[in-house]
Design an enzyme around this catalytic site. Sequence first.
Site, short mmCIF file in Angstrom:
data_model
loop_
_atom_site.label_atom_id
_atom_site.label_comp_id
_atom_site.label_asym_id
_atom_site.label_seq_id
_atom_site.Cartn_x
_atom_site.Cartn_y
_atom_site.Cartn_z
N GLU A 1 19.79 -44.35 -14.54
CA GLU A 1 21.14 -43.78 -14.74
C GLU A 1 22.02 -44.04 -13.53
OE1 GLU A 1 20.93 -39.59 -15.62
OE2 GLU A 1 19.37 -39.95 -17.14
N ASP B 1 3.80 -40.06 -3.59
CA ASP B 1 2.52 -39.69 -2.98
C ASP B 1 1.44 -39.50 -4.06
OD1 ASP B 1 1.24 -38.75 -0.42
OD2 ASP B 1 0.88 -36.97 -1.63
C1 NOJ Z 1 -1.28 -39.42 0.77
C2 NOJ Z 1 -0.51 -39.29 2.06
O1 NOJ Z 1 -0.19 -40.58 2.53
C3 NOJ Z 1 -1.39 -38.51 3.01
O2 NOJ Z 1 -0.86 -38.49 4.31
C4 NOJ Z 1 -1.56 -37.11 2.47
O3 NOJ Z 1 -2.49 -36.43 3.28
C5 NOJ Z 1 -2.10 -37.14 1.04
N1 NOJ Z 1 -1.45 -38.10 0.21
C6 NOJ Z 1 -1.92 -35.80 0.38
O4 NOJ Z 1 -0.57 -35.56 0.13
#
Ligand code: NOJ
Length: 570
Positions: A276, A223
């Site tokens: 690993e 993310d």
């Molecule tokens: C990207 C994620 O896809 C989204 O849903 C989220 O709100 C933001 N990152 C923050 O984590």
Amino acid sequence: MPTTATMATRTDALRMDDPTWWRQASVYQIYPRSFADSNGDGMGDINGITAKVPYLRELGIDAVWLSPFYPSALADGGYDVDDYRNVDPRLGTLEDFDAMAKALHDAGIKLIVDIVPNHSSDRHEWFREALAAPRGSAARDRYVFRDGLGENGELPPSDWVSVFGGPAWERITEPDGTPGQWYMHIFAKEQPDFNWDNREVREDFLSTLRFWSDRGVDGFRIDVAHALTKNLEETLPTTADLEAQGEALYLEGRHPYWDRDEVHEIYAEWRRLFNEYTPPRTAVAEAWVHADRRARYASPEGLGQAFNFDLLQADFDAAQFRTIITKNLAEAEASGASSTWVFSNHDVVRHATRYGLPASEDSAEGIMAGQAGKQWLLAGGRQEDVDVELGLRRARAASLLMFALPGSAYLYQGEELGLQEVGCEIPDSERQDPAFFRNKGVDIGRDGCRVPLPWTSGGASFGFGAGASHLPQPAWFTGSSVEAQEGQVGSTLSLYRRAMALRSQLQTAEALEWLDTGRDDVVAFRRPNGWTSVTNFGTEAFELPAGEVLVSSSPLEAGSLPGAATAWLR
Ligand code: NOJ
């Protein structure tokens, strides 16, 4: 009836050990709270996913990417994680997770989980410790705390705005009850940013990656992979200072928190850990960076793959598609990765709806839901202006084209049903997205693509669960349900199943060769094994070259490909 376990074939067994499995994979994103609810509490759960493994198997996907399922207050749909090494009790237990992973693996399907390293939730044990600890303490150093500006520190350290709107800093109350320091949050205030200069933070994420890898997870979706490292010098630049620097700020990696070069040191360390394992664990970066800097995330010494959102941001347009595909294939080859393709996910308006809107001036702005004045907007257009039939037709054509491309295809749950975005059918009182609450009157938020799936044409929550669903489903879901489309020639579900089955036989890593169609609005390419994909982006029918038609996204008209349609030939 074969059980999920006996359905796995020998080919699957071989692929499960193949270290390159991800390069040409079809990956299906599950937003767990909205997929299938096994216990009737209105929220999708892990056992719900396990029960649908035969469905996933029949769809013909290679892997599942599971959005966050960790304990969370759901301030941001689970992207606010309380505990990275556990399952939200509302979704199940670690044992349920293991059973789901086993069922998927037995069916020959890999499992990718979402890792959220930029921020935790404000309920995370470490953040609570930080609030209870004094200024300058080791506990505070795990996050980004700073003193405020102004005589009494009453002003935020900078005027930066969070992605969801409102300030990117929140002031805390010190343990002694006085107004205190500020912490940074690029997203909601319930999502404090970690300090990635802190070694403890780095070690803890290595433990998390190991924890899930040891449990048999095959890969990770990272993310906001481009946000972790930050340069917060004494004087922070203002938003205006940053804007004045234009594109160079991003191209030269000088933005204080987006896409800084140092972030790749973190991923190099992660890569050593991934390697690993046998086969090595994979990773894909969610990095909304300048296209010229994307390859760094996808390098073999780094995460290995990065999302390419270029097609997602393009119009349904032959020239745009062709340029994007050519550029991304070249880029992937240069970086040693394989390309990724995606049209829909849990953050954007579903592509069946985007493609049904009148052409917008600025397509890049047009992937989110929003609002202008008193009017809700979906991808820059009014919901009542969506041509549902055209949108679906184009979405089917685009998806079939995507499945013919070399590289990994990422699908979002419900697109195989041709689902449209749910718009004003969700009352404000039932909305959940922080983008809606933090940006009142500007942003409708992302709930419209997160409405629980319709499995049956009627009944409680259209077969999602035994009770109501956590977001309301519209009445028109009835015609889009799995039950309504199952076994129906011409349904979107049948199209996806057919395309995926063919793809698994025909897909190779080799490059494509563009064919001259004699028309600007028709795009065609051949794969080395004699498999050809033709897409008609226009309205006038196109006479197909000779060959066996394997599949088409819309019925052919006297052997010709109608407008807004794709066909595969051999
Ligand atoms: C990207 C994620 O896809 C989204 O849903 C989220 O709100 C933001 N990152 C923050 O984590």
